[in-house]
Design an enzyme around this catalytic site. Structure first.
Site, PDB file in Angstrom:
ATOM      1  N   GLU A  55       0.815  -1.224   0.000  1.00 64.48           N
ATOM      2  CA  GLU A  55       0.000   0.000   0.000  1.00 64.48           C
ATOM      3  C   GLU A  55       0.845   1.269   0.000  1.00 64.48           C
ATOM      4  O   GLU A  55       0.421   2.311  -0.487  1.00 64.48           O
ATOM      5  CB  GLU A  55      -0.966   0.006   1.182  1.00 64.48           C
ATOM      6  CG  GLU A  55      -2.129  -0.973   1.044  1.00 64.48           C
ATOM      7  CD  GLU A  55      -1.781  -2.379   1.526  1.00 64.48           C
ATOM      8  OE1 GLU A  55      -0.602  -2.645   1.835  1.00 64.48           O
ATOM      9  OE2 GLU A  55      -2.706  -3.218   1.586  1.00 64.48           O
ATOM     10  N   PHE A 117     -11.759  -7.459  13.173  1.00 63.13           N
ATOM     11  CA  PHE A 117     -10.646  -7.892  12.339  1.00 63.13           C
ATOM     12  C   PHE A 117     -10.283  -6.791  11.344  1.00 63.13           C
ATOM     13  O   PHE A 117     -11.146  -6.244  10.669  1.00 63.13           O
ATOM     14  CB  PHE A 117     -11.016  -9.184  11.594  1.00 63.13           C
ATOM     15  CG  PHE A 117      -9.934  -9.648  10.655  1.00 63.13           C
ATOM     16  CD1 PHE A 117      -8.693 -10.054  11.150  1.00 63.13           C
ATOM     17  CD2 PHE A 117     -10.141  -9.656   9.286  1.00 63.13           C
ATOM     18  CE1 PHE A 117      -7.687 -10.464  10.286  1.00 63.13           C
ATOM     19  CE2 PHE A 117      -9.139 -10.075   8.418  1.00 63.13           C
ATOM     20  CZ  PHE A 117      -7.911 -10.476   8.926  1.00 63.13           C
ATOM     21  N   GLN A 118      -9.009  -6.470  11.262  1.00 62.02           N
ATOM     22  CA  GLN A 118      -8.486  -5.424  10.380  1.00 62.02           C
ATOM     23  C   GLN A 118      -9.148  -4.071  10.628  1.00 62.02           C
ATOM     24  O   GLN A 118      -9.390  -3.305   9.699  1.00 62.02           O
ATOM     25  CB  GLN A 118      -8.591  -5.844   8.908  1.00 62.02           C
ATOM     26  CG  GLN A 118      -7.662  -7.034   8.598  1.00 62.02           C
ATOM     27  CD  GLN A 118      -7.427  -7.260   7.122  1.00 62.02           C
ATOM     28  OE1 GLN A 118      -8.303  -7.017   6.305  1.00 62.02           O
ATOM     29  NE2 GLN A 118      -6.234  -7.752   6.785  1.00 62.02           N
ATOM     30  N   LYS A 167     -17.504  -0.936   5.175  1.00 59.75           N
ATOM     31  CA  LYS A 167     -17.902  -1.883   4.144  1.00 59.75           C
ATOM     32  C   LYS A 167     -19.405  -1.838   3.861  1.00 59.75           C
ATOM     33  O   LYS A 167     -19.835  -1.940   2.708  1.00 59.75           O
ATOM     34  CB  LYS A 167     -17.493  -3.303   4.568  1.00 59.75           C
ATOM     35  CG  LYS A 167     -17.675  -4.328   3.459  1.00 59.75           C
ATOM     36  CD  LYS A 167     -17.047  -5.670   3.786  1.00 59.75           C
ATOM     37  CE  LYS A 167     -17.143  -6.609   2.590  1.00 59.75           C
ATOM     38  NZ  LYS A 167     -16.558  -7.925   2.868  1.00 59.75           N
ATOM     39  N   MET A 485      24.166   9.012   3.189  1.00 55.56           N
ATOM     40  CA  MET A 485      24.007  10.258   3.933  1.00 55.56           C
ATOM     41  C   MET A 485      24.221  10.026   5.430  1.00 55.56           C
ATOM     42  O   MET A 485      24.796  10.866   6.125  1.00 55.56           O
ATOM     43  CB  MET A 485      22.627  10.859   3.660  1.00 55.56           C
ATOM     44  CG  MET A 485      22.465  12.281   4.151  1.00 55.56           C
ATOM     45  SD  MET A 485      23.675  13.409   3.432  1.00 55.56           S
ATOM     46  CE  MET A 485      22.788  14.000   1.984  1.00 55.56           C
TER      47      MET A 485
END
Lengths: 581, 163
Positions: A55, A117-118, A167, A485
C-alpha cells in the site's frame, strides 16, 4: 435531484464519482473491506486500476502521478494494515502539499469500535498528516463527501485527503439515486485566490529599491503552475534566483540567472547571496530548516517579501516584512503587470551590476568541484552522465539520501514537474513507486528513478508492478554499499563511527531485476558508464535496472551542518582554502 | 500573554479532536477548551484559552483557521469582551464552619445548590480570577472537590460571531 436519477450502490457511486472527477488511474491493493468496491471496478473499464505490491507503493505511485501531471492522485486500500501501510505515503504527500485522495476501506459501521478484524481508527491515525479526512457513515453522504475530498485536495494549498468508507456503506444491495454535486460550496473553506494589491505594490517598491535582491522560490511555484510567469519576472528584473529542492525546474536550471539550489547542500553562490541579500523575494517556499540553517544567521540584512497561498506559512519560521497571501500565479500576474508599468526600462538588463559581480566571484569558487580523474565512478559523474545521455529530457524520480542531493546539484531541470522527490518527509522508498505513477501518466516519456542501495530496497517489490504493466522505467542505482548520507554524518559528526550504516549482504541487483522479468546491468568503471546508460535508455520497452558501483567514500558538498548559519559552509576538501579567499 | 479565542466549527464528529490534535502536534499551550453546539445545531462554538508570545498566538490563529472545519474565529482578547466561567465546589460544612461558608457564598454572590449534614455544593459564575479568589477564601482543608467549566467568552457590542 433529477427525478429519474440512476440508482447506484455505494460501491458504484464511488466508481462513478471517480469517473465524474476524470480520474484516469486508481493505485490500489484489495482486501476484505473494499471487496464491494473492487467488484464495482471490475464491471467497468473507464477507471483503470493499477495493482501495486504494497500500500505504500500505491500512495507513492498516486503521488508521483500527481506531481508529474498536476492532477489529483487517487489510491484505494483496505482497512487496518492497508490503511497503516498507506500512512507513510500520505504523510509524504502532506509534507510536500501534493493533491491526493486516498480511499480506505473500514470495517462495517455496526462493528466500528469493537476491535474487529483489520480495524484501525484510520481517521484518528491519519489526522495529523492529511489536509482533511472523512469517515462516511451513510451511503447518502458518499457522493458529496467524495466531491469535497477532491475539492479540498486540489484547491488552495493542495494536500492529501483520506475518505474512510465502512464496508456496509458500499453494500451492492443498497441502491440510492446518484447525483454528483458539481457546484460544491463549503462555508468553512475558502481558499485564497488573488493577492492584496496594496501588498503587491509594497513588494514591488522593495524590489525596485533593492541593491542586492534575490528570488528564493519553492514547490509552490510548481504546484501553482506559475513557472512561466516566474521565468518572465526573473528575466525582466535581471535578479538572481535560487530554488529549494522542491522548486527545481520551475525556473530553467541552465539559465545564467539561476544560482542553483540553496540550503544545507545548496551552492556556495546561492547561500552567500542569500546571506548578503537586502531584498529577499520568497515565492511558494516555506523557510524550511534545511533551507534556513540557524534562523539567527538567516538573511541578516534582508527585507523579506513572501508570496504564498497558505497564510500559516507566513512568518512561521522567519519574520516577513511584506506578506502577500494568494495563488502564486495570480500574484505574479499582478506583479508582472505593475513591474512593466513602473520599472525603468534600463533595469531590463542586469540592473544590479555590482551585485552580479559579487555573485560571479562566488560562482568561481566552483563549489560543486569533484575529482573527475578518479578511477572510481564518482556519483556526481554518474548524474552528469545521466544528464548527457538523456539530453536533459527526463522525468527523474528520486529516493532519499546522497543520490538525491547529487541529482539535485548535477541534473539541471529546464521544466517544472520533471524532478519528483520526497522533500519534506524524506521518504526512502519513494522513488520507484513514484516512477510507476509518472510512467503511466506519460507512457512515451523517458522516466528514470535515481536511487541508492539502501533506499531502493524499501519498495523493491514494485518491480513486479512495473512488469505487470510493462513500464519501461530505468532505475539508476548509485550503489556505494552504505546508507551514504548517514555514513557522511557519522564521518563528520560521530568520529567516523559507522554505526549500522553499512549495508551488509546486498542482493545481486542484476539477478534480482532479472528474477522480476526485467533487464539488469552493472557498471563498475567510469569509462563504461555512458555506453551502459545509452544501452539502457535505448531499450524503450524494457524496465532496466542499472547498478552503478560508485565511490563509497564520496560526500555531498557543500554542506551546512545542522544548526549552523547559511554562510558557514563546508566546501569540497579538494578546494584549497586559498582559492576560497 | 494569555489569549481567549472563540471558534465557530462545523458540528462534525472529530472536529474537537482536530483542534486538540493541532495543539499537541505543534506544541502549543492550551489552558482550557470548552465546546458545545450553538443555536444552529450544525455549528459548535469553542472557546479556548492559550498563552504564548505574539508570534506564537498569531500562528495558533492561522493554524486554527486552516482547519477545514473552522468556519470563523475571533481573538476576544483583541477587543472589549466578557468572560465567564462556572464552578461547582464541594466543601466540608460542619457545625463550626457552616455559617462562615454561607457568608462567603453571599459575599461572592454564589449559590448553595446542594446541602447535606456535613457538606455544601456551591455554584459560582464569573471571571476566572473571581473563581480563583473564592477558592483562596475557603478556609484551608474544607475543599472536597472542585469542578470548573473553563472560560467562555463573548465580545461586547452589537456585532456577533455568527455566519
Amino acid at each position: 435531484m433529477e427525478p429519474n436519477a440512476v440508482q447506484l450502490s455505494g460501491a458504484e457511486i464511488l466508481v462513478q464519482a471517480l469517473i465524474d472527477e476524470g480520474v484516469q488511474y486508481v493505485f490500489g491493493y484489495p482486501g476484505g473491506s473494499v471487496l464491494h468496491i473492487y467488484d464495482a471496478l471490475f464491471k467497468q473499464d473507464q477507471v483503470k486500476h493499477i495493482l501495486v505490491r504494497h500500500e505504500q507503493g500505491a500512495t507513492h505511485a498516486a503521488d508521483g502521478y500527481a506531481r508529474a501531471t498536476g492532477k489529483c492522485g487517487v489510491c484505494l486500500v483496505t482497512s487496518g494494515p492497508g490503511a497503516t501501510n498507506a500512512v507513510t505515503g500520505i504523510a509524504t504527500a502532506y509534507m510536500d502539499s501534493i493533491p491526493l485522495v486516498c480511499i480506505t476501506g473500514q470495517v462495517p459501521t455496526p462493528v466500528i469500535g469493537s476491535d474487529a478484524f483489520q480495524e484501525v481508527d484510520t481517521v484518528g491515525i491519519t489526522r495529523p498528516c492529511v489536509k482533511h479526512n472523512f469517515l462516511v457513515k451513510d451511503v447518502r453522504d458518499l457522493a458529496v463527501t467524495l466531491r469535497k475530498a477532491f475539492y479540498i485536495a486540489t484547491t488552495g494549498r493542495p494536500g492529501p485527503v483520506v475518505v474512510d468508507i465502512p464496508k456496509d456503506v458500499t453494500d451492492p444491495n443498497v441502491k440510492i439515486p446518484y447525483d454528483y454535486p458539481r457546484d460544491l460550496r463549503m462555508r468553512s473553506y475558502h481558499p485564497t485566490d488573488k493577492g492584496h494589491l496594496g501588498q503587491i505594490k509594497k513588494a514591488l517598491e522593495l524590489m525596485l529599491q533593492a541593491k542586492r535582491p534575490i528570488f528564493y522560490t519553492g514547490g509552490g511555484v510548481v504546484l501553482g503552475e506559475a513557472s512561466a510567469l516566474l521565468t518572465q519576472l526573473v528575466r525582466l528584473s535581471g535578479f538572481p534566483i535560487t530554488s529549494t529542492l522542491m522548486g527545481l525546474g520551475a525556473y530553467p536550471g541552465t539559465d545564467p540567472q539561476f544560482l542553483g539550489m540553496l540550503g544545507m547542500h545548496g551552492t556556495y553562490e546561492a547561500n552567500m547571496a542569500m546571506h548578503e541579500t537586502d531584498v529577499l523575494i520568497a515565492i511558494g517556499a516555506r523557510f524550511d530548516d534545511r533551507v534556513t540553517g540557524k534562523i539567527e544567521h538567516f538573511c541578516p540584512h534582508a527585507k523579506v517579501v513572501h508570496i504564498d497561498v497558505d497564510p500559516s506559512s507566513i512568518s512561521k519560521n522567519v519574520r516577513v516584512d511584506v506578506p502577500v497571501v494568494g495563488q502564486v500565479a495570480s500574484v505574479l500576474t499582478d506583479l508582472l503587470r505593475l513591474w512593466k508599468e513602473q520599472a525603468p526600462a534600463a533595469s531590463a538588463v542586469r540592473p544590479v551590476a555590482d551585485w552580479w559581480e559579487k555573485i560571479e566571484a562566488w560562482r568561481r569558487v566552483d563549489c560543486l568541484h569533484y575529482d573527475r580523474a578518479s578511477d572510481k565512478i564518482k556519483p556526481q559523474f554518474a548524474v552528469e552522465t545521466l544528464y548527457k545521455v538523456t539530453h536533459g529530457d527526463l522525468y527523474l524520480t528520486s529516493d532519499v539520501g546522497q543520490h538525491q542531493m547529487f541529482a539535485a546539484q548535477f541534473y539541471p531541470f529546464e521544466k517544472p514537474r520533471r524532478w519528483i522527490n520526497s522533500g519534506g518527509l524524506g521518504t526512502m522508498g519513494f522513488g520507484l513507486p513514484a516512477a510507476v505513477g509518472v510512467q503511466l501518466a506519460f507512457p512515451q516519456a523517458q522516466v528514470a528513478c535515481i536511487s541508492g542501495d539502501a533506499s531502493i530496497l524499501m519498495c523493491i517489490q514494485e518491480m513486479a508492478t512495473c512488469k505487470q504493466y510493462n513500464l519501461p522505467i530505468k532505475v539508476i542505482l548509485l550503489n556505494n554499499g552504505y546508507m551514504g548520507m548517514v555514513r557522511q554524518w557519522q564521518e563528520f559528526f560521530y568520529g567516523s563511527r559507522y554505526s549500522h550504516s553499512y549495508v551488509d549482504a546486498l542482493p545481486d541487483f542484476v539477478k534480482l531485476a532479472e528474477s522480476f522479468g526485467h533487464v539488469g546491468m552493472r557498471v563498475e568503471r567510469p569509462g563504461d558508464l555512458a555506453a551502459a546508460m545509452q544501452e539502457a535508455f535505448a531499450m524503450k520497452d524494457r524496465f532496466v535496472f542499472l547498478d552503478v558501483v560508485v565511490d563509497p567514500t564520496e560526500n555531498v558538498y557543500p554542506m551546512i551542518a545542522a544548526g549552523k548559519g547559511q554562510h558557514e559552509m563546508h566546501l569540497p576538501p579538494s578546494l584549497s582554502e586559498r582559492e576560497l579567499a | 500573554m494569555r489569549h481567549i479565542i472563540a471558534v465557530l466549527l462545523e458540528n462534525e464528529a472529530g472536529a474537537l479532536s482536530r483542534v486538540a490534535g493541532l495543539f499537541s502536534a505543534r506544541g502549543y499551550n492550551i489552558e482550557s477548551l470548552t465546546v458545545a453546539p450553538t443555536d444552529d445545531p450544525t455549528l459548535s462554538r469553542m472557546t479556548l484559552v492559550t498563552t504564548g508570545n505574539e508570534e506564537i498566538v498569531e500562528q495558533i490563529k492561522k493554524q486554527l483557521n486552516k482547519l477545514i472545519d473552522t468556519v470563523k474565529l475571533l481573538d476576544l482578547t483583541e477587543g472589549p469582551h466578557i468572560e465567564r466561567e462556572m464552578m461547582m465546589i464541594k466543601v466540608r460544612a460542619e457545625a463550626g464552619n457552616r455559617e462562615e461558608l454561607k457568608r462567603l457564598t453571599d459575599i461572592f454572590r454564589a449559590k448553595i445548590i446542594d446541602v447535606t449534614d456535613s457538606s455544601y455544593v456551591v455554584e459560582l459564575t464569573g471571571a476566572s480570577k473571581k473563581l480563583d479568589a473564592f477558592i483562596d477564601a475557603v478556609p484551608k482543608g474544607l475543599i472536597v472537590e472542585v469542578v470548573r467549566s473553563g472560560p467562555t467568552g463573548i465580545a461586547r457590542g452589537e456585532k456577533g460571531l455568527t455566519l
